[in-house]
Write an enzyme that holds these catalytic residues in place. Structure first.
Site, PDB file in Angstrom:
ATOM      1  N   THR A 190       0.819  -1.227   0.000  1.00  0.00           N
ATOM      2  CA  THR A 190       0.000   0.000   0.000  1.00  0.00           C
ATOM      3  C   THR A 190       0.844   1.265   0.000  1.00  0.00           C
ATOM      4  OG1 THR A 190      -1.507  -1.225   1.387  1.00  0.00           O
ATOM      5  CG2 THR A 190      -1.768   1.176   1.366  1.00  0.00           C
ATOM      6  N   ARG A 218     -12.965  -9.165  -0.508  1.00  0.00           N
ATOM      7  CA  ARG A 218     -12.139  -8.823   0.654  1.00  0.00           C
ATOM      8  C   ARG A 218     -11.735  -7.333   0.600  1.00  0.00           C
ATOM      9  NH1 ARG A 218      -6.724  -6.665   1.555  1.00  0.00           N
ATOM     10  NH2 ARG A 218      -5.980  -7.454   3.543  1.00  0.00           N
ATOM     11  N   VAL A 219     -11.864  -6.677   1.719  1.00  0.00           N
ATOM     12  CA  VAL A 219     -11.428  -5.283   1.853  1.00  0.00           C
ATOM     13  C   VAL A 219     -10.414  -5.238   2.985  1.00  0.00           C
ATOM     14  CG1 VAL A 219     -12.167  -2.955   2.524  1.00  0.00           C
ATOM     15  CG2 VAL A 219     -13.598  -4.315   0.980  1.00  0.00           C
ATOM     16  N   ASP A 221      -7.311  -2.871   5.270  1.00  0.00           N
ATOM     17  CA  ASP A 221      -7.308  -1.714   6.175  1.00  0.00           C
ATOM     18  C   ASP A 221      -7.274  -0.374   5.448  1.00  0.00           C
ATOM     19  OD1 ASP A 221      -4.677  -2.496   5.260  1.00  0.00           O
ATOM     20  OD2 ASP A 221      -3.841  -1.028   6.652  1.00  0.00           O
ATOM     21  N   THR A 241       0.660   0.097   6.371  1.00  0.00           N
ATOM     22  CA  THR A 241       0.926  -0.791   5.245  1.00  0.00           C
ATOM     23  C   THR A 241       1.069  -2.213   5.792  1.00  0.00           C
ATOM     24  OG1 THR A 241       2.368  -1.227   3.354  1.00  0.00           O
ATOM     25  CG2 THR A 241       3.443  -0.443   5.355  1.00  0.00           C
ATOM     26  N   GLY A 242       0.928  -3.183   4.924  1.00  0.00           N
ATOM     27  CA  GLY A 242       1.091  -4.561   5.370  1.00  0.00           C
ATOM     28  C   GLY A 242      -0.227  -5.310   5.380  1.00  0.00           C
TER      29      GLY A 242
END
Ligand code: GLY
Length: 332
Positions: A190, A218-219, A221, A241-242
């Site tokens: 991200t 799927r969504v 963060d 991120t991650g």
């Protein structure tokens, strides 16, 4: 364990001479610290190294009189449009059905925010998120409704699946192993970006194509206010991120802002948020490929950045100097 290796710095002098009269700062000899004197001018920080053009664009937008929202939007549009970036926008790896679905949000320091989730066929989800914020009474639009809203507002439909991403998908189909590629220097994940204009006005944007080969629908963060991004002009901002699921479970960005509100430095706040993730869910720590990281900034322009595992880089523009820096990490 701590390491803060300076990788590359470059003065914006060459590109910014026309827009800034001030003498450009010299490149620092080491990576920027999380605390110190308040910044004199704009500060921009973002996850990973998506190229100098990203912080430069945010900086130049501010120097030309743009708002912080303009700055964060224009900066993250760069990886959104880059077919080489397989984790954001056009060129992003698809879900397990072979469809590219995008998530993004944008927020200013006064609490205004907008987001789109599960958006298909639109290159710039961050711009749709901005319109949600500015033109509607809502915060989040999803899927087909988000697409309809985008088309009604002049966005053009396009195929976001590049030949390279399609080839990678076909390769993945051979095993259909539901193991997302590990984020690394070469697989950036991200982009979350925070900007402060030097007068204390802050904004942030976060945009992604999410986890490769994810279950359809799927969504992560990134588009969730408080998880992937949170900004408050009274305190500062944070972005993530991650592995999105881990970040959502601790409302990571909101947590960091609240920790800073209570006196923690941005660096301490990032570390505490990561510790919270693995304290509450130790299974994340046991996972080899587990990646999570945050960047944060106070309203004075002090910054922090930390990842769970070694490997997160961040881009910083402070006092007219762009740096690409290795973030501190908890575990090698
Ligand atoms: N951090 C991006 C995602 O999990 O979707």
């Amino acid at each position: 364990m701590k390491r803060r290796a300076f990788l590359k710095t470059a003065s914006l002098a060459g590109t910014a001479t026309l827009i800034s009269q001030k003498t450009p700062a010299q490149s620092p000899a080491s990576g920027p610290k999380d605390s110190g004197t308040p910044a004199q001018g704009p500060v921009i920080i973002s996850t990973w190294d998506f190229g100098r053009a990203v912080p430069e664009t945010a900086f130049q937008t501010l120097m030309k009189g743009g708002t912080v929202i303009d700055a964060v939007e224009r900066a993250v549009m760069i990886p959104e449009a880059d077919p080489e970036v397989t984790t954001v926008g056009y060129g992003g790896y698809p879900d397990r059905n072979g469809k590219v679905t995008l998530d993004a949000c944008i927020m200013n320091g006064n609490g205004d925010c907008g987001a789109v989730v599960f958006l298909e066929n639109i290159m710039h989800p961050v711009s749709v998120a901005r319109l949600v914020m500015e033109k509607t009474q809502h915060v989040v639009l999803a899927g087909e409704g988000a697409l309809q809203f985008a088309l009604e507002n002049g966005f053009k439909k396009m195929n976001l699946l590049t030949p390279d991403a399609e080839a990678a998908y076909k390769e993945w189909l051979k095993t259909s192993d539901y193991k997302p590629p590990q984020a690394s220097e070469h697989n950036h994940d991200t982009i979350g970006l925070l900007a402060m204009d030097g007068k204390g006005n802050m904004a942030g944007a976060c945009t992604t194509s999410g986890m490769a080969w994810k279950i359809r629908g799927r969504v992560g963060d990134s588009p969730l206010i408080g998880a992937g991004l949170y900004v408050d002009n009274d305190v500062g901002g944070a972005t993530a991120t991650g592995i999105g699921e881990a970040v959502i479970k601790v409302a990571g960005s909101f947590l960091i802002v609240e920790l800073m509100r209570n006196g923690k430095s941005p660096q301490e706040a990032c570390r505490i948020a990561l510790e919270r993730i693995v304290h509450k869910q130790p299974r994340y720590a046991e996972k080899d490929g587990f990646v999570a990281g945050f960047v944060a900034m106070t309203k004075e322009g002090q910054i922090g950045a930390m990842s769970y595992r070694k490997g997160l880089r961040y881009s910083l523009c402070k006092d007219g100097v762009v740096s690409i820096v290795d973030a501190d990490y908890m575990v090698k």
